[in-house]
Design a protein around this motif. Structure first.
Motif, PDB file in Angstrom:
ATOM      1  N   GLU A 183       3.616  15.794  -9.953  1.00 40.85           N
ATOM      2  CA  GLU A 183       3.468  14.401 -10.389  1.00 40.85           C
ATOM      3  C   GLU A 183       2.157  13.800  -9.893  1.00 40.85           C
ATOM      4  O   GLU A 183       1.493  13.052 -10.613  1.00 40.85           O
ATOM      5  N   GLY A 184       1.772  14.133  -8.659  1.00 40.49           N
ATOM      6  CA  GLY A 184       0.496  13.647  -8.137  1.00 40.49           C
ATOM      7  C   GLY A 184      -0.683  14.184  -8.933  1.00 40.49           C
ATOM      8  O   GLY A 184      -1.617  13.445  -9.266  1.00 40.49           O
ATOM      9  N   GLN A 206      -0.655  15.121 -12.029  1.00 39.48           N
ATOM     10  CA  GLN A 206      -0.642  14.523 -13.366  1.00 39.48           C
ATOM     11  C   GLN A 206      -1.200  13.101 -13.381  1.00 39.48           C
ATOM     12  O   GLN A 206      -1.687  12.635 -14.414  1.00 39.48           O
ATOM     13  N   LYS A 207      -1.178  12.416 -12.240  1.00 37.75           N
ATOM     14  CA  LYS A 207      -1.792  11.092 -12.175  1.00 37.75           C
ATOM     15  C   LYS A 207      -3.305  11.189 -12.367  1.00 37.75           C
ATOM     16  O   LYS A 207      -3.939  10.222 -12.789  1.00 37.75           O
ATOM     17  N   PRO A 266      -4.502  10.040 -16.422  1.00 35.69           N
ATOM     18  CA  PRO A 266      -4.534   8.741 -15.736  1.00 35.69           C
ATOM     19  C   PRO A 266      -4.068   7.574 -16.599  1.00 35.69           C
ATOM     20  O   PRO A 266      -3.438   6.641 -16.081  1.00 35.69           O
ATOM     21  N   LEU A 317      -0.026   8.234 -16.771  1.00 39.92           N
ATOM     22  CA  LEU A 317       0.754   8.413 -15.544  1.00 39.92           C
ATOM     23  C   LEU A 317       0.088   7.871 -14.286  1.00 39.92           C
ATOM     24  O   LEU A 317       0.729   7.794 -13.244  1.00 39.92           O
ATOM     25  N   GLY A 318      -1.171   7.527 -14.366  1.00 37.11           N
ATOM     26  CA  GLY A 318      -1.904   7.022 -13.204  1.00 37.11           C
ATOM     27  C   GLY A 318      -2.166   5.539 -13.315  1.00 37.11           C
ATOM     28  O   GLY A 318      -1.244   4.742 -13.557  1.00 37.11           O
ATOM     29  N   ARG A 377      -0.770   3.546 -16.314  1.00 36.41           N
ATOM     30  CA  ARG A 377       0.676   3.257 -16.219  1.00 36.41           C
ATOM     31  C   ARG A 377       0.928   2.157 -15.201  1.00 36.41           C
ATOM     32  O   ARG A 377       1.775   1.282 -15.398  1.00 36.41           O
ATOM     33  N   GLY A 392      -3.383   3.876  -8.384  1.00 35.68           N
ATOM     34  CA  GLY A 392      -3.077   5.092  -9.144  1.00 35.68           C
ATOM     35  C   GLY A 392      -3.583   6.343  -8.439  1.00 35.68           C
ATOM     36  O   GLY A 392      -2.808   7.251  -8.122  1.00 35.68           O
ATOM     37  N   GLY A 430      -1.476   9.158  -6.270  1.00 35.93           N
ATOM     38  CA  GLY A 430      -1.661  10.553  -6.672  1.00 35.93           C
ATOM     39  C   GLY A 430      -2.024  11.439  -5.495  1.00 35.93           C
ATOM     40  O   GLY A 430      -1.458  12.523  -5.323  1.00 35.93           O
ATOM     41  N   GLU A 450       0.990  11.869  -3.160  1.00 33.95           N
ATOM     42  CA  GLU A 450       1.967  12.808  -3.710  1.00 33.95           C
ATOM     43  C   GLU A 450       1.472  14.249  -3.652  1.00 33.95           C
ATOM     44  O   GLU A 450       2.253  15.167  -3.364  1.00 33.95           O
TER      45      GLU A 450
END
Length: 160
Positions: free
Chosen positions: A30-31, A33-34, A38, A41-42, A45, A58, A62, A65
């Motif tokens: 998940e980190g 993917q930020k 971006p 998910l970063g 979002r 963000g 990230g 995570e």
């Protein structure tokens, strides 16, 4: 030194590795993917849900995570890393799931468009969050387990 040993030591069974693999892998991915996505998910979002300073938060979340996920996977400073991930999950639940529960914006956090709101919708949307929160809490309580860098370091520091 005594506090460090207490933080590293764990009487948890070797099977704790399974919880570490699950929690660490999810947070690490998940980190990453930020940064890979971006806008979705970063920071993008974070703008949509109302997180303050999304352009900074963000990437910050990230990195937390990624680093904590990797530490949990290795079993290094597991209790500390898992505690940071607990905070991460509490913020995620408050900022994204509380608005779903209430069906409206709250505390500056924005509700997203869903077919349903309320308890059951929130529970459905929060299933991974709850699993990661409880997995991280478990690791804070029991530590990394026998098959970890923490356990190896604790054994080295133990008096004969």
């Amino acid at each position: 030194m005594k506090h460090l040993r207490k933080m590293l030591d764990s009487e948890a069974p070797a099977a704790t590795l399974l919880v570490r693999l699950s929690v660490g892998a999810v947070f690490l991915s998940e980190g990453l993917q930020k940064f890979i996505y971006p806008a979705e998910l970063g920071a993008g979002r974070f703008v949509k849900i109302g997180i303050p300073w999304p352009e900074a938060m963000g990437p910050f979340v990230g990195v937390v995570e990624i680093v904590c996920g990797a530490l949990v996977l290795a079993g290094l400073l597991t209790r500390f890393a898992a505690a940071l991930l607990v905070i991460d999950m509490v913020v995620a639940l408050v900022s994204t799931k509380l608005p779903i529960l209430l069906g409206r914006d709250i505390l500056g956090f924005h509700v997203r468009k869903l077919p349903h709101y309320g308890f059951w919708s929130m529970v459905h949307e929060a299933r991974t969050d709850w699993a990661m929160l409880l997995g991280a809490l478990f690791l804070v309580v029991v530590g990394a387990g026998r098959w970890s860098v923490d356990a190896r370091l604790a054994r080295r520091r133990s008096p004969p």
